[in-house]
Scaffold this active site. Structure first.
Site, PDB file in Angstrom:
ATOM      1  N   GLU A 127       0.809  -1.220   0.000  1.00  0.00           N
ATOM      2  CA  GLU A 127       0.000   0.000   0.000  1.00  0.00           C
ATOM      3  C   GLU A 127       0.847   1.278   0.000  1.00  0.00           C
ATOM      4  O   GLU A 127       0.454   2.293   0.573  1.00  0.00           O
ATOM      5  CB  GLU A 127      -0.966  -0.002   1.196  1.00  0.00           C
ATOM      6  CG  GLU A 127      -2.000  -1.112   1.118  1.00  0.00           C
ATOM      7  CD  GLU A 127      -3.019  -1.056   2.244  1.00  0.00           C
ATOM      8  OE1 GLU A 127      -2.690  -0.524   3.324  1.00  0.00           O
ATOM      9  OE2 GLU A 127      -4.140  -1.531   2.048  1.00  0.00           O
ATOM     10  N   GLU A 196      -6.971  -7.357  -1.039  1.00  0.00           N
ATOM     11  CA  GLU A 196      -7.626  -7.154   0.249  1.00  0.00           C
ATOM     12  C   GLU A 196      -9.071  -6.704   0.040  1.00  0.00           C
ATOM     13  O   GLU A 196      -9.324  -5.564  -0.333  1.00  0.00           O
ATOM     14  CB  GLU A 196      -6.884  -6.113   1.109  1.00  0.00           C
ATOM     15  CG  GLU A 196      -5.500  -6.546   1.551  1.00  0.00           C
ATOM     16  CD  GLU A 196      -4.864  -5.558   2.535  1.00  0.00           C
ATOM     17  OE1 GLU A 196      -5.602  -4.734   3.125  1.00  0.00           O
ATOM     18  OE2 GLU A 196      -3.631  -5.612   2.691  1.00  0.00           O
TER      19      GLU A 196
END
Length: 782
Positions: A127, A196
């Site tokens: 991320e 995710e």
């Protein structure tokens, strides 16, 4: 617990298990590696392989994960000249060494897919695209360096970077979020992957408990594959527990249940697990079309559409979607009319028959929360009659290894995260007895203030802003007054740009008299003590259980700050996990047989507003949309794995920071499990009954009951065919009723799972002309 959890994931239709690799636990000291116990990475990967599943190894090494310091070791912070996650020589050297350690470990054990192992994907960084802007050109160069460094290891399986739009070829950029159907990779040569998909959200002290309706979750998954998705991962499928001090900061709770299909204790959460299992099976019925077919798109109306995957002109699979959030619809597709509830997707593996609709949950439910909650199915052992001992800590400086400075020190740089606690002590001289105002400003996360060794005040922040102020009127004695402040962190920062330099602890201490004449004590001489006296003595250790340090007596001191408690308990019978009920305690940490079960903070209540009894799944979800337990503690029940206890007496130790009553603690275990199902005779055909090219009218819906592994159906509490009312745990007969208990018992008693057809042909017709359903509530036991 690993094999059982992984097997439940497999039964739920999963093919791949993702795991982070936590640098701070695998290299707790620079150059000293640790791969034992629950951090035995090789054993974990092999356990997944033994179950016949694949592995996605998310090495990172930055993880976030609401894990302490995002998974980075604190020693990294103290390397001279280091800057994290940017083009910085010291950081890049350490990151490359750790990546090499993990890659070499996997290669040595032949665990990559090309070696015959289960690892089919690996991840570098995590991320970073969310924070890259803060690092400027250095961030852009770092992404390229991280990608090339990963490729240089030649692991022969693909590398991914999630949430990284500028991931260089051939690194695959992937999506994280609640919805990823509109995500497009940054190259047409890269597959559309979702690393995710949040099944809920993490829990923080002082906040309500978030949850995500399964209808919305299933809708998001179906939409992703409808729009060309190839790889999808739930975050989390099994939530788990952040034992010890592993929970990140600020103020992330110990429980990491995440409203996952397998709950924190390893139990299947219904209806989420069963509904997603059926979804996975429906999608796999379409697999040959999704992989090999040509996709076409068709509008069916406003917010209505179809995506069709053709192998030949008359051989296809289709997804019909109503992505409007309010209006149900009837749509015409291939000459047939289909009903589409709002915010739902229907899956047609043969372009004709609906095998699954994301909004139609086939009544698979279990009673209560996923946590072990007080009910008839729980055994609870009160510790009110247990023998208690205690140890009162010294307030302020307690040893000779303290240090002094003429300024307020930042806490993390001082403690190096060896403890949650740092004592700040100074003196205030008063020429006479007088009143004044004390102002303390802190970066976080909490602080307990003592004046002349007596508790004065307590202040704290919250997850989204850990900083806080304490303003208190005080009474000074003539002469010397001692000010002792114990500053507390609740997890080191784990997310955000430059998260590694976000501080904690006091930064301003001001005294003002009643005329508002102020004196800044921030530059006074301060004495510092890292940690608490009890930590230094090792009071949590089992070898000190019989030490003379402990005080025994019939009257336990309660509501006392900075006190250690000790007792013993005999674990309730059974094989299931245990739960420690700490509702009567304030704030602190607990240990069972020397194992830390984590931080607790039962007195920090969430706001009284913001929760709903029922959450409408329709429309976009976010972490604040669906919440429960407003006005209550985020967590009062704490997971104790059964393997941490033994027969006979088990040692319980608590460090209570604020004040509580340990005599009201209880130890709980689930002895029975309630399972329910409520299915209409015209409900969607369960996908495991669906057969290609068959007439759905000839297939009978079924009630399906599934106990946890190792549990069997022991009795049937309710079984009614007709128009039964209510929900699981509160079923009641309707105006139309046929008692079918004996038929259900015959099909289910003694089995781990069973199915019962829902049909008037089997049960008779108690009310002709009425659409009937079968509701069943059964009890599973170990």
């Amino acid at each position: 617990m690993w094999p059982g959890i992984i097997e439940k994931a497999k039964e739920g239709g999963l093919d791949v298990i993702e795991t982070y690799v936590f640098w701070n636990y695998h290299e707790p000291v620079k150059g000293q590696y640790y791969f034992e116990g629950r951090f035995d990475l090789v054993k974990f990967v092999k356990t997944v392989q033994d179950a016949g599943l694949f592995v996605h190894l998310r090495i990172g090494p930055y993880a976030c994960a609401e894990w302490n310091y995002g998974g980075f070791p604190l020693w990294l912070h103290f390397i001279p000249g280091i800057q994290f996650r940017t083009t910085n020589g010291p950081f890049q050297a350490e990151m490359e060494l750790f990546l090499a350690k993990i890659v070499d470990l996997m290669k040595e054990e032949n665990l990559f897919a090309t070696q015959g192992g289960p690892i089919i994907l690996a991840q570098v960084e995590n991320e970073y695209g969310n924070v890259e802007w803060a690092y400027g050109v250095g961030g852009e160069l770092y992404v390229k360096w991280a990608a090339q460094t990963a490729l240089n290891f030649n692991i022969s399986v693909p590398w991914v970077m999630c949430s990284q739009e500028d991931a260089p070829d051939p690194i695959i950029n992937t999506c994280n979020g609640f919805y990823c159907d509109t995500f497009v990779p940054n190259s047409p040569s890269k597959p559309k992957m979702w690393t995710e998909d949040y099944t809920g959200w993490f829990l923080s002290f002082g906040y309500p408990v978030p949850y995500r309706p399964v209808e919305d979750l299933a809708f998001a998954v179906a939409r992703f594959f409808q729009k060309g998705g190839t790889f999808h991962n739930y975050y989390m499928y099994f939530g788990g527990t952040n034992f010890g001090r592993t929970a990140g900061g600020p103020l992330v709770a110990t429980s990491y249940d995440y409203d996952a299909p397998i709950d924190e204790y390893g139990f299947i959460r219904q209806p989420k697990w069963g509904h997603l299992r059926d979804l996975h099976m429906a999608i796999k019925q379409c697999e040959e079309y999704l992989v090999n077919g040509d996709q076409t798109h068709q509008s069916l109306g406003i917010n209505l559409e179809a995506d069709i995957y053709h192998r030949t002109a008359n051989n296809c699979a289709a997804f019909l979607a109503n992505y409007g959030s309010s209006l149900d619809a009837n749509v015409t597709f291939n000459g047939k009319v289909y009903f589409l509830p709002a915010w739902s997707v229907s899956i047609l593996p043969d372009c004709k028959t609906v095998s699954f609709n994301t909004a139609k949950v086939a009544g698979k439910k279990s009673v209560g929360d996923s946590t072990i909650s007080p009910s008839a199915s729980v055994s609870e052992l009160s510790l009110s009659n247990s023998p208690w001992s205690w140890y009162l800590e010294k307030v302020g400086i307690w040893s000779n290894d303290s240090l002094t400075a003429n300024n307020l020190l930042e806490q993390i740089n001082t403690t190096k995260d060896t403890s949650d606690f740092l004592w700040y002590t100074t003196s205030i001289e008063a020429d006479e007895k007088k009143d004044a105002f004390l102002l303390i400003e802190s970066l976080g996360h909490a602080a307990l203030v003592f004046l002349n060794k007596k508790v004065l005040a307590f202040g704290y922040g919250y997850h989204d802003d850990a900083s806080f102020n304490i303003s208190e009127k005080i009474s000074l004695e003539q002469g010397n007054n001692t000010l002792d402040i114990i500053s507390m962190i609740i997890g080191v920062q784990n997310y955000g740009p430059w998260f590694d330099i976000m501080g904690a602890g006091l930064y301003t201490v001001i005294l003002a008299d009643l005329k508002n004449v102020k004196k800044d004590y921030s530059s006074n001489e301060w004495t510092y003590q890292v940690g608490t006296e009890g930590e230094s003595l090792g009071l949590d250790r089992t070898d000190l259980a019989n030490s003379s340090l402990w005080t025994q007596g019939s009257s336990i001191p309660i509501n006392q700050s900075l006190i250690w408690y000790k007792s013993t308990f005999v674990a309730p019978d059974g094989k299931g996990p245990l739960s420690l009920n700490l509702a009567s305690m304030g704030k602190g940490q607990a240990w069972v047989n020397g194992q830390s079960i984590g931080r607790y903070w039962s007195t920090y209540l969430s706001p009284k507003t913001g929760c709903t009894d029922k959450c409408d799944y329709r429309g976009s979800y976010d972490a604040q949309k669906c919440q429960k337990k407003c006005g209550q503690p985020a967590q009062i029940l704490y997971h104790v794995p059964r393997t941490w206890v033994h027969s006979g007496e088990n040692l319980l130790v608590l460090h209570e920071e604020l004040g509580g009553d340990p005599s009201k603690i209880s130890v709980m275990t689930r002895t029975e499990q309630v399972v329910c199902s409520h299915v209409s005779e015209y409900d969607s055909i369960p996908v495991d009954l669906w057969k290609p090219n068959s007439d759905s009218s000839s297939q009978t819906p079924e009630v399906q009951l599934t106990c946890d592994q190792g549990w069997k159906i022991a009795s049937v509490h309710f079984a009614s065919f007709g128009n039964p009312k209510g929900d699981c745990g509160m079923f009641a007969q309707g105006s139309c009723h046929a008692d079918v208990s004996s038929a259900v018992e015959q099909a289910c008693i003694g089995k781990q799972k069973c199915s019962v057809p829902v049909s008037a042909a089997k049960f008779g017709n108690p009310c002709p002309g009425v659409v009937k359903s079968l509701a069943v509530e059964a009890l599973c036991s170990a």
